[in-house]
Design a protein around this motif. Structure first.
Motif, PDB file in Angstrom:
ATOM      1  N   ILE A  42       0.800  -1.013  -0.041  1.00  0.00           N
ATOM      2  CA  ILE A  42       0.096   0.055  -0.135  1.00  0.00           C
ATOM      3  C   ILE A  42       0.798   1.053   0.051  1.00  0.00           C
ATOM      4  CG2 ILE A  42      -1.449   1.401   1.318  1.00  0.00           C
ATOM      5  CD1 ILE A  42      -2.637  -1.379   2.556  1.00  0.00           C
ATOM      6  N   HIS A  43       1.708   1.370   0.798  1.00  0.00           N
ATOM      7  CA  HIS A  43       2.598   2.516   1.058  1.00  0.00           C
ATOM      8  C   HIS A  43       3.637   2.773  -0.114  1.00  0.00           C
ATOM      9  CE1 HIS A  43       5.507   5.307   2.724  1.00  0.00           C
ATOM     10  NE2 HIS A  43       6.568   4.477   2.249  1.00  0.00           N
ATOM     11  N   LEU A  44       4.151   1.767  -0.600  1.00  0.00           N
ATOM     12  CA  LEU A  44       5.255   1.888  -1.644  1.00  0.00           C
ATOM     13  C   LEU A  44       4.225   2.264  -3.021  1.00  0.00           C
ATOM     14  CD1 LEU A  44       7.778  -0.638  -1.054  1.00  0.00           C
ATOM     15  CD2 LEU A  44       8.134   1.800  -0.861  1.00  0.00           C
ATOM     16  N   GLY A  45       3.150   1.473  -3.290  1.00  0.00           N
ATOM     17  CA  GLY A  45       2.292   1.664  -4.300  1.00  0.00           C
ATOM     18  C   GLY A  45       1.830   3.124  -4.528  1.00  0.00           C
ATOM     19  N   THR A  46       1.330   3.727  -3.243  1.00  0.00           N
ATOM     20  CA  THR A  46       1.123   5.224  -3.034  1.00  0.00           C
ATOM     21  C   THR A  46       2.333   6.143  -3.380  1.00  0.00           C
ATOM     22  OG1 THR A  46      -0.425   4.860  -1.614  1.00  0.00           O
ATOM     23  CG2 THR A  46       0.311   6.883  -1.596  1.00  0.00           C
ATOM     24  N   MET A  47       3.372   5.820  -3.092  1.00  0.00           N
ATOM     25  CA  MET A  47       4.626   6.664  -3.353  1.00  0.00           C
ATOM     26  C   MET A  47       4.842   6.613  -5.011  1.00  0.00           C
ATOM     27  SD  MET A  47       5.487   8.169  -0.490  1.00  0.00           S
ATOM     28  CE  MET A  47       3.629   8.136  -0.054  1.00  0.00           C
ATOM     29  N   ALA A  48       4.727   5.237  -5.415  1.00  0.00           N
ATOM     30  CA  ALA A  48       5.209   5.099  -6.930  1.00  0.00           C
ATOM     31  C   ALA A  48       4.026   5.842  -7.884  1.00  0.00           C
ATOM     32  CB  ALA A  48       4.983   3.580  -7.310  1.00  0.00           C
ATOM     33  N   HIS A  49       3.196   6.406  -7.351  1.00  0.00           N
ATOM     34  CA  HIS A  49       2.204   7.375  -8.252  1.00  0.00           C
ATOM     35  C   HIS A  49       2.294   8.768  -7.808  1.00  0.00           C
ATOM     36  CE1 HIS A  49      -0.433   3.306  -8.968  1.00  0.00           C
ATOM     37  NE2 HIS A  49       0.396   3.685 -10.216  1.00  0.00           N
ATOM     38  N   SER A  50       3.462   8.897  -7.314  1.00  0.00           N
ATOM     39  CA  SER A  50       3.626  10.519  -6.810  1.00  0.00           C
ATOM     40  C   SER A  50       3.782  11.341  -7.802  1.00  0.00           C
ATOM     41  CB  SER A  50       4.326  10.627  -5.513  1.00  0.00           C
ATOM     42  OG  SER A  50       5.623  10.022  -5.908  1.00  0.00           O
ATOM     43  N   TYR A 331       2.793  13.227   4.062  1.00  0.00           N
ATOM     44  CA  TYR A 331       1.700  14.232   4.604  1.00  0.00           C
ATOM     45  C   TYR A 331       0.963  14.614   3.210  1.00  0.00           C
ATOM     46  CZ  TYR A 331      -0.977  18.229   5.960  1.00  0.00           C
ATOM     47  OH  TYR A 331      -1.926  19.287   6.178  1.00  0.00           O
ATOM     48  N   ASP A 332       1.722  14.427   2.023  1.00  0.00           N
ATOM     49  CA  ASP A 332       1.065  14.862   0.953  1.00  0.00           C
ATOM     50  C   ASP A 332       1.658  14.077  -0.232  1.00  0.00           C
ATOM     51  OD1 ASP A 332       0.034  16.015  -1.574  1.00  0.00           O
ATOM     52  OD2 ASP A 332       0.898  17.999  -1.257  1.00  0.00           O
ATOM     53  N   PRO A 333       0.822  13.039  -0.530  1.00  0.00           N
ATOM     54  CA  PRO A 333       1.453  11.999  -1.425  1.00  0.00           C
ATOM     55  C   PRO A 333       1.467  12.293  -2.882  1.00  0.00           C
ATOM     56  CG  PRO A 333       0.109  10.961  -0.013  1.00  0.00           C
ATOM     57  CD  PRO A 333      -0.334  12.280   0.350  1.00  0.00           C
ATOM     58  N   ARG A 334       0.902  13.491  -3.202  1.00  0.00           N
ATOM     59  CA  ARG A 334       1.017  13.983  -4.433  1.00  0.00           C
ATOM     60  C   ARG A 334       1.637  15.412  -4.598  1.00  0.00           C
ATOM     61  NH1 ARG A 334      -0.375   9.608  -4.837  1.00  0.00           N
ATOM     62  NH2 ARG A 334      -2.424   8.874  -5.773  1.00  0.00           N
TER      63      ARG A 334
END
Length: 372
Positions: A42-50, A331-334
């Motif tokens: 979940i975490h790395l997947g979120t970061m990988a779409h940043s 705090y702000d994944p985007r």
């Protein structure tokens, strides 16, 4: 053609990044016996779409006793490797962002409780704890169990462990390896005279204190494919009298560069409990600037870089070649999306998210448009 330095391409060794935003390694303390879990997917997947240029996996231990805590990720067994492969396969199915890994050993700061439970060291005879090791038998805190001073066999085992983890990283097709030589962990412990009081060839003079970290770098560089970069993260100062300082950091950086280091990530602190850190926006950037002035390899700045113009200024003025963000992107994944929108630049986004592109930023997602 990019109009900003922040969103211009940059090469680290044989790896070219589409922009200069680095997602720094951030421990999640959510592994089980060193194995990645669904949290990491979940975490790395979120970061990988940043929209960042590269994602760095958290500090990953090269041996079980090298973990900062019982919740740390490891890459020291077939089971650890399999768990990480499962996570990486899931992330890569939906993202082409390059993924690097930080390999390290916590030394005397190992065997710690997870941060949200206090973070203090767990004694070797308590559940979740184990005997730690270090250059010298000096504990990080006076109330902690004293570490075991490493002998020659111990040093040989650690060099072999770093090499083994680097080979596993290569099998996982990771784009780069960063060696953790900062924040008071094992390699930093060898560098600093506050934690290294050895009387053999690994202690005393600056040359001797640098010897083991440089041997580890050479070992990893030999074990990892030559066409993929190996970098180092360092603490530029211990923030206390008599400790490691920026002049010694520059000497270490130059020695690393001579050995083929592809980039250096300049942080600070973490070794001494009495450190006095002057915290503020860009507070570590002067250290990156000093290292950059003395070397030719790319330099990564980090530390309370939260604003878009701040990040652009750091690179645009030549203080560093890349910036790394950690807490800001949790705090702000985007954050990179918003930075690109601010500057009128573009980022890569998955097709599933194209419909969220704001009307006022029609070229934000590489000019791709989803018809409604």
């Amino acid at each position: 053609m990019s109009g900003t330095k922040l969103f211009s391409p940059v090469s680290i060794g044989g790896l070219t990044l589409r922009n200069r935003i680095v997602i720094a390694p951030m421990c999640q303390y959510s592994a089980q016996d060193g194995h990645m879990t669904d949290w990491h997917l979940i975490h790395l997947g979120t970061m990988a779409h940043s929209g960042a240029g590269i994602l760095t996996i958290e500090a990953t231990a090269v041996s079980p006793e090298g973990r900062i805590s019982y919740g740390d990720v490891g890459l020291y067994s077939d089971q650890c490797e399999a768990a990480m492969r499962r996570t990486l396969d899931g992330v890569r199915r939906w993202s082409d962002m390059p993924i690097a890994i930080q390999l390290g050993h916590a030394g005397r700061k190992a065997s710690s409780e997870v941060p949200w439970k206090g973070g203090r060291q767990i004694a070797p005879d308590q559940p979740g704890g184990w005997k730690t090791m270090a250059p010298s038998g000096i504990p990080f805190h006076a109330s902690y169990d004293a570490p075991m001073a490493l002998d020659r066999d111990g040093l040989a085992r650690l060099r072999a462990a770093f090499a083994d983890s680097a080979r596993r990283a290569a099998r996982l097709d990771l784009a780069a390896v960063q060696i953790h030589g900062a924040h008071g962990y094992l390699l930093h412990q060898f560098l600093s005279p506050l934690s290294n009081q050895r009387t053999d060839e690994y202690g005393g003079t600056l040359e001797n204190r640098m010897r083991f970290p440089l041997e580890v770098f050479e070992t990893v560089r030999e074990a990892f494919p030559a066409d993929r970069p190996v970098t180092m993260r360092v603490s530029a100062t211990d923030w206390t009298d008599g400790g490691w300082n920026v002049d010694q950091t520059i000497a270490f950086a130059q020695a690393l560069e001579q050995r083929g280091c592809a980039a250096i990530h300049v942080s600070s602190g973490g070794l001494a409990v009495n450190q006095q850190i002057a915290v503020g926006p860009s507070y570590q950037v002067p250290f990156a600037r000093a290292v950059k002035a003395a070397t030719r390899m790319p330099v990564i700045a980090v530390g309370l870089i939260t604003e878009f113009e701040q990040a652009e200024a750091i690179i645009g003025t030549g203080d560093a070649d890349l910036i790394a963000i950690a807490r800001a992107i949790l705090y702000d994944p985007r954050w990179p999306w918003h930075a690109a929108a601010h500057f009128g630049e573009s980022v890569s986004a998955p097709d599933q998210y194209l419909r969220c592109q704001p009307r006022q930023f029609p070229s934000l997602f590489d000019g791709k448009v989803q018809q409604q």
